[in-house]
Motif scaffolding. Structure first.
Motif, PDB file in Angstrom:
ATOM      1  N   ARG A  33       0.801  -1.226   0.000  1.00 16.33           N
ATOM      2  CA  ARG A  33       0.000   0.000   0.000  1.00 16.33           C
ATOM      3  C   ARG A  33       0.829   1.268   0.000  1.00 16.33           C
ATOM      4  O   ARG A  33       0.282   2.367  -0.023  1.00 16.33           O
ATOM      5  CB  ARG A  33      -0.933  -0.011   1.213  1.00 16.33           C
ATOM      6  CG  ARG A  33      -2.016  -1.075   1.098  1.00 16.33           C
ATOM      7  CD  ARG A  33      -2.735  -1.272   2.395  1.00 16.33           C
ATOM      8  NE  ARG A  33      -3.865  -2.184   2.249  1.00 16.33           N
ATOM      9  CZ  ARG A  33      -4.434  -2.828   3.259  1.00 16.33           C
ATOM     10  NH1 ARG A  33      -3.974  -2.655   4.487  1.00 16.33           N
ATOM     11  NH2 ARG A  33      -5.452  -3.639   3.053  1.00 16.33           N
ATOM     12  N   ALA A  37       0.542   4.857   3.734  1.00 19.39           N
ATOM     13  CA  ALA A  37      -0.224   3.942   4.568  1.00 19.39           C
ATOM     14  C   ALA A  37       0.657   3.314   5.638  1.00 19.39           C
ATOM     15  O   ALA A  37       0.243   3.165   6.794  1.00 19.39           O
ATOM     16  CB  ALA A  37      -0.860   2.849   3.711  1.00 19.39           C
ATOM     17  N   SER A 109      -8.187   3.364   3.893  1.00 18.82           N
ATOM     18  CA  SER A 109      -8.252   4.781   4.247  1.00 18.82           C
ATOM     19  C   SER A 109      -7.164   5.116   5.253  1.00 18.82           C
ATOM     20  O   SER A 109      -6.576   4.234   5.896  1.00 18.82           O
ATOM     21  CB  SER A 109      -9.629   5.109   4.835  1.00 18.82           C
ATOM     22  OG  SER A 109      -9.789   4.478   6.100  1.00 18.82           O
ATOM     23  N   ASP A 110      -6.899   6.408   5.393  1.00 17.64           N
ATOM     24  CA  ASP A 110      -5.893   6.839   6.363  1.00 17.64           C
ATOM     25  C   ASP A 110      -6.281   6.416   7.778  1.00 17.64           C
ATOM     26  O   ASP A 110      -5.442   5.953   8.548  1.00 17.64           O
ATOM     27  CB  ASP A 110      -5.742   8.363   6.305  1.00 17.64           C
ATOM     28  CG  ASP A 110      -5.089   8.832   5.018  1.00 17.64           C
ATOM     29  OD1 ASP A 110      -4.617   7.982   4.240  1.00 17.64           O
ATOM     30  OD2 ASP A 110      -5.054  10.063   4.802  1.00 17.64           O
TER      31      ASP A 110
END
Length: 211
Positions: A33, A37, A109-110
Motif C-alpha cells: 500500500r 499507509a 483509508s488513512d
C-alpha cells in the motif's frame, strides 16, 4: 532518573527492532500500500504506546501481580499466535504456498491504516510483556506514576523512528522487487523469529504453572 530511563530505553529499542507483530504490520502495509499507509500504521503504533504508558503508570504491574493467572493465559495465547504465524511462514517457504507476509494491495483509508497500527500494538503480546518489564523496573527504581507515564512519549518517538525506517525502506520499488525474488528466505527468517518468540512465551507460561 536519566540513567534509569537510558537503561530501559536500550531494552525498548532492542525489542522494537526485533521481529514481531508491529514490524509485520508495517512491512506488509509498506509492500502493498505504499509509504503513506505504512507511516500511518506507524503513527497508530506510536499512539498505542502512549496508552500502554498510561496503563503502566496506573498500576498494570499491580494488576498482574494480584491476578498472575491472567498473565499466564496471555502468554499462552500470545505465544500460540506467534507460533502460528511462524508456522505459516515456514510452510509457505517450504511448499511455495501463500506467504505469511502478504503485500496487501486493497485500498485502505488513512483512518483504517492508523487503526491497524493502534490495534496491533494494543494486542501485541510483546508490547504487554515489554511494558510489564518497564513498569516493574521503573517503579522498582523508585520512580512515581507521573515519571513512568512520561516514559511513554520516549517510547513513542523510538517506535516512530524504528518502524518508520522499516516503512520507508519496504515501500521502495527495490524492496518490493527484492521481496518478490527472495521471499522464501525472508519468510523462513520471519517464520523462525516468530516461532522462537512464540515458543519463549509458551515456555514462560509453562514455568508459571509449576507449583
Amino acid at each position: 532518573m536519566l540513567q534509569t530511563f537510558l537503561i530501559v530505553l536500550a531494552g525498548v529499542v532492542a525489542a522494537q527492532a526485533s521481529p514481531g507483530p508491529n514490524m509485520f504490520a508495517v512491512i506488509e502495509t509498506a509492500l502493498g500500500r505504499g509509504r503513506r499507509a505504512a507511516l500511518l500504521v506507524v503513527a497508530g503504533i506510536a499512539s498505542g504506546t502512549l496508552v500502554w504508558a498510561a496503563l503502566a503508570s496506573l498500576g498494570l504491574g499491580a494488576v498482574f501481580a494480584s491476578v498472575p493467572a491472567l498473565l499466564t493465559v496471555l502468554k499462552f495465547v500470545g505465544g500460540g499466535y506467534l507460533c502460528y504465524m511462524g508456522f505459516r511462514g515456514l510452510r509457505a517457504a517450504l511448499r511455495g504456498g501463500e506467504a505469511a507476509l502478504r503485500a496487501e494491495t486493497r485500498a485502505i483509508s488513512d483512518g483504517a491504516a492508523w487503526r491497524r497500527g493502534f490495534f496491533v500494538v494494543m494486542t501485541n503480546p510483546k508490547a504487554l510483556l515489554m511494558w510489564m518489564a518497564i513498569a516493574t523496573f521503573l517503579f522498582g527504581a523508585g520512580l512515581g506514576a507521573v515519571q513512568v507515564f512520561s516514559f511513554g512519549p520516549v517510547v513513542a518517538v523510538s517506535a516512530t523512528l524504528i518502524y518508520g525506517f522499516y516503512g520507508i525502506m519496504f515501500s521502495t520499488g527495490l524492496a518490493s522487487r527484492g521481496y518478490a525474488r527472495f521471499w522464501r528466505w525472508i519468510e523462513t527468517a520471519f517464520g523462525l523469529a516468530f516461532g522462537g518468540l512464540g515458543a519463549t512465551l509458551i515456555l514462560s507460561g509453562a514455568r508459571d504453572l509449576r507449583p
